[in-house]
Motif scaffolding. Structure first.
Motif, PDB file in Angstrom:
ATOM      1  N   ARG B 246       0.900  -1.069   0.122  1.00 49.98           N
ATOM      2  CA  ARG B 246      -0.130   0.025   0.184  1.00 49.98           C
ATOM      3  C   ARG B 246       1.091   1.192   0.035  1.00 49.98           C
ATOM      4  O   ARG B 246       1.406   1.416   0.814  1.00 49.98           O
ATOM      5  CB  ARG B 246      -0.943  -0.125   1.410  1.00 49.98           C
ATOM      6  CG  ARG B 246      -1.666   1.196   1.450  1.00 49.98           C
ATOM      7  CD  ARG B 246      -2.791   1.135   2.437  1.00 49.98           C
ATOM      8  NE  ARG B 246      -2.313   0.593   3.465  1.00 49.98           N
ATOM      9  CZ  ARG B 246      -3.131   0.058   4.368  1.00 49.98           C
ATOM     10  NH1 ARG B 246      -4.418   0.187   4.486  1.00 49.98           N
ATOM     11  NH2 ARG B 246      -2.712  -0.386   5.910  1.00 49.98           N
ATOM     12  N   PRO B 249      -0.989   7.943  -0.721  1.00 47.54           N
ATOM     13  CA  PRO B 249      -1.633   8.667  -1.885  1.00 47.54           C
ATOM     14  C   PRO B 249      -0.743   9.875  -2.139  1.00 47.54           C
ATOM     15  O   PRO B 249      -0.105  10.675  -1.189  1.00 47.54           O
ATOM     16  CB  PRO B 249      -2.924   9.286  -1.108  1.00 47.54           C
ATOM     17  CG  PRO B 249      -3.140   8.024  -0.055  1.00 47.54           C
ATOM     18  CD  PRO B 249      -1.866   7.763   0.394  1.00 47.54           C
ATOM     19  N   SER B 281      -8.619  11.675  -5.835  1.00 44.31           N
ATOM     20  CA  SER B 281      -7.677  10.939  -6.728  1.00 44.31           C
ATOM     21  C   SER B 281      -6.481  10.416  -6.084  1.00 44.31           C
ATOM     22  O   SER B 281      -5.958  10.952  -4.704  1.00 44.31           O
ATOM     23  CB  SER B 281      -7.110  11.964  -7.866  1.00 44.31           C
ATOM     24  OG  SER B 281      -6.620  12.945  -7.045  1.00 44.31           O
ATOM     25  N   GLU B 283      -6.316   7.714  -4.285  1.00 47.91           N
ATOM     26  CA  GLU B 283      -6.587   6.839  -2.856  1.00 47.91           C
ATOM     27  C   GLU B 283      -7.368   5.659  -3.415  1.00 47.91           C
ATOM     28  O   GLU B 283      -8.384   5.895  -4.168  1.00 47.91           O
ATOM     29  CB  GLU B 283      -6.897   7.619  -1.894  1.00 47.91           C
ATOM     30  CG  GLU B 283      -8.315   8.266  -2.187  1.00 47.91           C
ATOM     31  CD  GLU B 283      -9.072   8.504  -0.810  1.00 47.91           C
ATOM     32  OE1 GLU B 283      -8.413   8.801   0.232  1.00 47.91           O
ATOM     33  OE2 GLU B 283     -10.331   8.598  -0.818  1.00 47.91           O
ATOM     34  N   ILE B 284      -7.466   4.917  -2.623  1.00 38.74           N
ATOM     35  CA  ILE B 284      -8.496   3.743  -2.720  1.00 38.74           C
ATOM     36  C   ILE B 284      -9.310   3.727  -1.452  1.00 38.74           C
ATOM     37  O   ILE B 284      -9.074   3.628  -0.295  1.00 38.74           O
ATOM     38  CB  ILE B 284      -7.849   2.066  -2.675  1.00 38.74           C
ATOM     39  CG1 ILE B 284      -6.838   1.884  -3.908  1.00 38.74           C
ATOM     40  CG2 ILE B 284      -8.985   1.115  -2.705  1.00 38.74           C
ATOM     41  CD1 ILE B 284      -6.407   0.670  -3.906  1.00 38.74           C
ATOM     42  N   ASN B 449      -4.220  -1.236  -7.232  1.00 43.21           N
ATOM     43  CA  ASN B 449      -2.927  -0.251  -6.760  1.00 43.21           C
ATOM     44  C   ASN B 449      -2.319   0.537  -7.867  1.00 43.21           C
ATOM     45  O   ASN B 449      -1.877   1.350  -7.644  1.00 43.21           O
ATOM     46  CB  ASN B 449      -2.106  -1.179  -6.052  1.00 43.21           C
ATOM     47  CG  ASN B 449      -2.219  -1.330  -4.554  1.00 43.21           C
ATOM     48  OD1 ASN B 449      -2.638  -0.255  -4.055  1.00 43.21           O
ATOM     49  ND2 ASN B 449      -2.174  -2.284  -3.766  1.00 43.21           N
ATOM     50  N   LYS B 452      -4.526   3.287  -8.808  1.00 43.04           N
ATOM     51  CA  LYS B 452      -4.474   4.303  -7.704  1.00 43.04           C
ATOM     52  C   LYS B 452      -3.249   5.024  -7.964  1.00 43.04           C
ATOM     53  O   LYS B 452      -3.106   6.504  -7.762  1.00 43.04           O
ATOM     54  CB  LYS B 452      -4.279   3.750  -6.254  1.00 43.04           C
ATOM     55  CG  LYS B 452      -3.832   4.499  -5.202  1.00 43.04           C
ATOM     56  CD  LYS B 452      -3.705   3.541  -4.143  1.00 43.04           C
ATOM     57  CE  LYS B 452      -2.955   4.414  -2.920  1.00 43.04           C
ATOM     58  NZ  LYS B 452      -2.664   3.466  -1.596  1.00 43.04           N
ATOM     59  N   GLU B 453      -1.967   4.550  -8.078  1.00 48.87           N
ATOM     60  CA  GLU B 453      -0.783   5.203  -8.282  1.00 48.87           C
ATOM     61  C   GLU B 453      -0.857   6.177  -9.735  1.00 48.87           C
ATOM     62  O   GLU B 453      -0.008   7.191  -9.748  1.00 48.87           O
ATOM     63  CB  GLU B 453       0.441   4.179  -8.490  1.00 48.87           C
ATOM     64  CG  GLU B 453       0.931   3.980  -7.194  1.00 48.87           C
ATOM     65  CD  GLU B 453       1.805   2.406  -6.958  1.00 48.87           C
ATOM     66  OE1 GLU B 453       2.301   2.318  -8.166  1.00 48.87           O
ATOM     67  OE2 GLU B 453       1.480   1.741  -6.081  1.00 48.87           O
ATOM     68  N   ALA B 457      -9.211   7.927  -8.842  1.00 45.55           N
ATOM     69  CA  ALA B 457      -9.883   7.534  -7.364  1.00 45.55           C
ATOM     70  C   ALA B 457     -10.552   6.439  -7.543  1.00 45.55           C
ATOM     71  O   ALA B 457     -11.476   5.993  -8.366  1.00 45.55           O
ATOM     72  CB  ALA B 457     -11.273   8.857  -7.408  1.00 45.55           C
ATOM     73  N   VAL B 458     -10.162   5.368  -6.772  1.00 43.89           N
ATOM     74  CA  VAL B 458     -10.734   4.003  -6.708  1.00 43.89           C
ATOM     75  C   VAL B 458     -11.586   3.748  -5.608  1.00 43.89           C
ATOM     76  O   VAL B 458     -11.420   4.279  -4.357  1.00 43.89           O
ATOM     77  CB  VAL B 458      -9.576   2.945  -6.781  1.00 43.89           C
ATOM     78  CG1 VAL B 458     -10.038   1.559  -6.490  1.00 43.89           C
ATOM     79  CG2 VAL B 458      -8.622   3.324  -7.490  1.00 43.89           C
ATOM     80  N   CYS B 472      -6.981  -0.469   1.590  1.00 42.78           N
ATOM     81  CA  CYS B 472      -7.574   0.863   1.535  1.00 42.78           C
ATOM     82  C   CYS B 472      -6.885   1.791   2.238  1.00 42.78           C
ATOM     83  O   CYS B 472      -6.449   1.664   3.409  1.00 42.78           O
ATOM     84  CB  CYS B 472      -9.153   0.833   1.669  1.00 42.78           C
ATOM     85  SG  CYS B 472     -10.169  -0.563   0.921  1.00 42.78           S
ATOM     86  N   ASP B 473      -6.924   3.173   1.733  1.00 43.99           N
ATOM     87  CA  ASP B 473      -6.487   4.016   2.545  1.00 43.99           C
ATOM     88  C   ASP B 473      -7.335   5.010   3.588  1.00 43.99           C
ATOM     89  O   ASP B 473      -7.161   5.014   4.613  1.00 43.99           O
ATOM     90  CB  ASP B 473      -6.231   5.376   1.464  1.00 43.99           C
ATOM     91  CG  ASP B 473      -5.108   4.947   0.690  1.00 43.99           C
ATOM     92  OD1 ASP B 473      -3.981   4.934   0.885  1.00 43.99           O
ATOM     93  OD2 ASP B 473      -5.566   4.798  -0.558  1.00 43.99           O
TER      94      ASP B 473
END
Lengths: 369, 511
Positions: B246, B249, B281, B283-284, B449, B452-453, B457-458, B472-473
């Motif tokens: 992980r 963000p 954006s 982040e999960i 992931n 996300k990178e 925005a997931v 998740c964040d």
């Protein structure tokens, strides 16, 4: 320990398992075997009923279809009409819209053509009259197909019952107009414009029905590509497979239902036109003669593939006409041909079970106890 | 652990060309809890269905208490005192618990619901179930329904109980309760077989673990002498790193704002109640909750598939920096606004894909409208299909194979592959690893992931709390259509989330 359990263990006599993927050749050989068995069973039935030689029975079947030029012509005409209606119901069925109203849609199409012939007589050039009949028939078919489609799209009304009911309305409508048009009050209408032949499709190269056959041939090709390669055909397939997926990718399902039933109804109307203008030159309650329902079977058997439908409609017409000939030759009444057709279709549909499933019998060595 | 209650010898079952079970040998003792462990598609359920009379084995023997038996139907199974609790409950909604329990039983004497109710209460008391026999099924929670199913089996006098993934639908608290009940049954001398693929549950509950892999029996180990990584290796056939990476963000920006969202389902019942949250954006954002708490409706509302009663969904475009309200827009209108919203729905073959179509045709779903031609253009989707097959290692005979013939993991790769191919700015995924084997699950986590990178925005709706916490964040917890809390994925505890899931009113002070 297990007091209430059955003491003796018995393996079940047979159990059914789902097949993996059967090869196309395998599937067709199952179907061919089914047809062969069905012919055998029908022969046995006829022989038991009449005492005729089974070879004679098959001969009758063959000669009923290919016995003379006029028989061949009628054979192809019948195939063309059944195929036309099958092509008409196919887009609807592919969309999982159970259009059982082809019968009625054909009938109103035919009625529209007959009405044009009856009222316009030879007041217009024949080509113009035929054109008007063509358009009127298609429009009537569209209206008959659209009514249930709109109710389905707007209020999710059950289309199976709705389209079925529309058939009866169409039949009554035809009865009404025949009564209106035939002064003697007879329920049978003779040939319309018998002397002038106004509104009759002409013979092409001196051949009756050739225009019908050509139109349906073109239609088959068009429908094949429409379903296979067009964007609209793709939408029909997606809606038919899963309306949730259709919504998910933003297809307007209601619009597709209405558009597809326009096509389906319109083509049924066209079939009505061909039957009145190109074949019977009159209209009766039995104009569609059950083809609206047989077409459903033709379409399903062909897995909605127009190219295969040529074969399936040939098969069904061939069997029906053959059975009819057997009934005539053996001096049996018409029900016999229905019985024979029933037997044959039962085997054809039943064969699908053996294509999808395998039956395992109790194995031999375990049987010895 | 004295007597053998159930023994399987050389059980084989084939479905067409697929061998679901191959020469499986297994035994279960009286008074023990046996875990049947294996990945999805390894043949656990098929094996158990043969014991409970739903399928009939092609080869092999089943022995109950040392005697060979033939089980042809579920009724036979009951005669041998075998009861199975299926993953999907088979209950009549408008009947009460007691009525459901006696349904189909041919008992001596007259139908006597009072008597039955009493016996149900007795069984509940004996094993510590929490149940009201007169409550109607449709008023019950999932866990209560499961209790009814278990009592139904006990009422019929079952000595061997088979439970198919019983914890899949339960919260951590409910799971604990179920485990306590199962332990009591074990003390009572019952044989309990529990089908599962969750390792920590296996370790917490069972006495022994039997492992299946691709339909074959791998071996049985005593739980106290094993550990997670050994079990995984048995299950998968190779060593696997069970950690999900992980990253922090990078430059998170408000991408999606949901404000006071209310939605009703078809029956006019409120399914979403005053939902407000933001998705950033890079982040999960996880969404946790008991199944059916409004997760599906929430994602569908954002995708334009669910009618919104009230509230707003604001999308901030990263390129134009304009804001669009997505309320009352169809999926097509949302697309034409230039919103690149990708959605991996829960129902893969019923919504995201068409099972009977091949991979190329499924690629077409998103792109078939392109161009003015009346006919379809199949070239681009074909290239895309081949690219996805290669990059995501989809196991398929060809790009022209109907997707329903692919395994669950490969189906999901096709769907996720298509959805991320349009380089989305928002990616929503509902239960994307449900039914997937471990390897495929990790492929999906890695894909999320990666997105996300890339600054997407997931939004990830999950059911496995361990995964949510690792991946998740931030985690949004919803219960009965309301937000009951937002927790940080890096510090949250499973129990805390479990508490929020069941507590639909008091979440506010947790924010």
């Amino acid at each position: 320990m297990n007091n209430n359990a059955k003491k003796t263990a018995h393996e079940p006599f047979l159990h059914i398992t789902k097949r993996g993927d059967i090869s196309t050749a395998g599937a067709w050989s199952v179907r061919l075997i089914a047809i062969a068995v069905s012919l055998l069973v029908s022969a046995v039935v006829v022989v038991l009923l009449t005492g005729y030689n089974p070879v004679q029975v098959f001969k009758a079947m063959f000669s009923g279809n290919f016995g003379s030029l006029s028989k061949v012509r009628t054979l192809f005409q019948n195939i063309a009409m059944l195929l036309c209606i099958s092509l008409a119901v196919t887009p609807a069925f592919k969309m999982k819209f159970w259009n059982l109203g082809a019968e009625g849609q054909v009938l109103v199409g035919g009625l529209a053509s007959a009405a044009c012939m009856f009222y316009l007589k030879d007041s217009l050039p024949n080509i113009l009259l035929i054109l008007i009949m063509f358009v009127a028939s298609i429009l009537s078919g569209i209206i008959w197909g659209l009514i249930p489609a709109v109710f389905k799209a707007k209020w999710n009304a059950n289309e199976t019952l709705f389209t079925l009911m529309m058939n009866y309305v169409a039949i009554q409508l035809v009865s009404f107009f025949i009564m209106l048009w035939v002064p003697s009050g007879s329920s049978v209408m003779g040939l319309i414009n018998a002397s002038t032949k106004a509104g009759w499709l002409p013979n092409l190269f001196g051949q009756k029905y050739l225009i019908n056959i050509l139109i349906v041939a073109v239609l088959t090709v068009v429908m094949y590509f429409y379903l296979k390669s067009s964007k609209q055909g793709y939408e029909i397939a997606v809606v038919g497979e899963s309306s949730n997926t259709a919504k998910y990718i933003g297809i307007n399902v209601k619009k597709v239902i209405v558009r597809t039933m326009t096509i389906s109804g319109g083509l049924c109307g066209l079939a009505g036109f061909l039957l009145v203008s190109g074949t019977n030159h009159t209209v009766t309650k039995d104009l569609a003669g059950g083809m609206g329902f047989t077409a459903v079977m033709v379409s399903w058997l062909a897995k909605f593939n127009p190219a295969v439908m040529v074969l399936t409609s040939f098969l069904i017409v061939f069997l029906q006409r053959g059975a009819g000939e057997i009934a005539t030759v053996c001096r049996l009444n018409e029900s016999v041909s229905d019985i024979l057709t029933g037997i044959i279709i039962f085997f054809i549909i039943g064969s699908e079970f053996f294509i999808n499933y395998k039956i395992n019998f109790k194995s031999k060595h375990k049987e010895e106890k | 652990m004295s007597e053998i209650a159930l023994e399987l010898r050389g059980i084989t079952k084939r479905f067409g060309s697929v061998t679901a079970n191959k020469n499986v040998n297994l035994c279960a003792y009286r008074g023990e809890i046996l875990s049947l462990l294996g990945e999805n598609g390894s043949g656990k359920t098929t094996l158990m269905n043969m014991i409970s009379g739903i399928y009939y084995p092609d080869e092999g023997k089943i022995l109950i208490n040392g005697e060979e038996v033939v089980i042809k139907s579920p009724r036979d199974a009951f005669d041998y005192k075998i009861g199975m609790i299926h993953q999907h409950f088979k209950l009549v909604d408008v009947f009460s618990a007691a009525e459901n329990i006696v349904l189909g039983l041919e008992e001596q004497g007259r139908y006597n619901i009072k008597n039955a109710t009493q016996r149900v209460s007795q069984i509940a008391e004996k094993y510590g179930f929490d149940i009201d026999p007169e409550k109607k099924i449709h008023e019950m929670s999932v866990s209560e329904k499961q209790t009814v199913e278990i009592i139904k089996v006990l009422y019929r006098g079952a000595d061997i109980l088979i439970l198919d993934e019983p914890t899949a639908v339960l919260t951590p608290q409910e799971t604990q309760k179920l485990f306590n009940v199962l332990r009591k049954m074990k003390e009572d001398g019952k044989t309990i077989i529990i089908i599962t693929h969750k390792l920590h549950e296996v370790l917490a509950l069972s006495d022994r673990v039997a492992v299946l892999r691709k339909g074959e029996y791998i071996g049985t180990v005593i739980t106290s002498q094993t550990n997670e990584s050994e079990l995984t290796e048995m299950m998968v056939g190779q060593k696997i790193d069970l950690n999900i990476k992980r990253s922090e963000p990078v430059n998170p920006q408000k991408r999606l704002e949901v404000k006071n969202l209310d939605c009703k389902n078809r029956d006019g019942v409120k399914v979403l109640d005053n939902i407000s949250f933001e998705a950033y954006s890079g982040e999960i954002l996880g969404i946790a909750g008991i199944a059916g708490s409004g997760q599906r409706e929430l994602l569908e509302a954002i995708a334009g598939l669910q009618h919104i009663e009230q509230g707003e969904i604001i999308y901030n475009d990263p390129k134009t920096e304009k804001s669009e309200n997505l309320k009352d827009k169809t999926p097509l209108q949302i697309r034409s606004l230039g919103v690149r919203l990708s959605f991996v729905p829960e129902d893969r073959l019923g919504m995201g894909l068409v099972g009977n179509m091949d991979i190329v045709e499924n690629m077409l779903l998103r792109s078939y409208r392109k161009g003015k031609s009346f006919f379809l253009q199949k070239k681009e989707p074909k290239t895309l299909a081949e690219k996805i097959i290669q990059q995501l290692e989809v196991a398929t005979p060809s790009a022209n194979t109907p997707v329903r013939r692919l395994s669950g993991g490969n189906v999901q790769k096709v769907l996720v592959g298509r959805e991320i191919s349009s380089s989305p700015t928002v990616l929503m995924a509902a239960y994307p690893v449900r039914g997937l084997d471990i390897n495929s699950s990790y492929t999906i986590y890695n894909l999320l992931n990666e997105q996300k990178e890339k600054g997407v925005a997931v939004i990830f709706v999950g059911e496995d709390l361990d995964v949510l916490i690792e991946l998740c964040d931030r985690i949004l917890v919803i219960g009965e259509g309301r937000i009951t809390g937002v927790v940080d994925g890096r510090t949250a505890k499973k129990e805390e989330i479990g508490y929020l899931m069941t507590n639909s009113n008091g979440g506010k002070d947790n924010e």
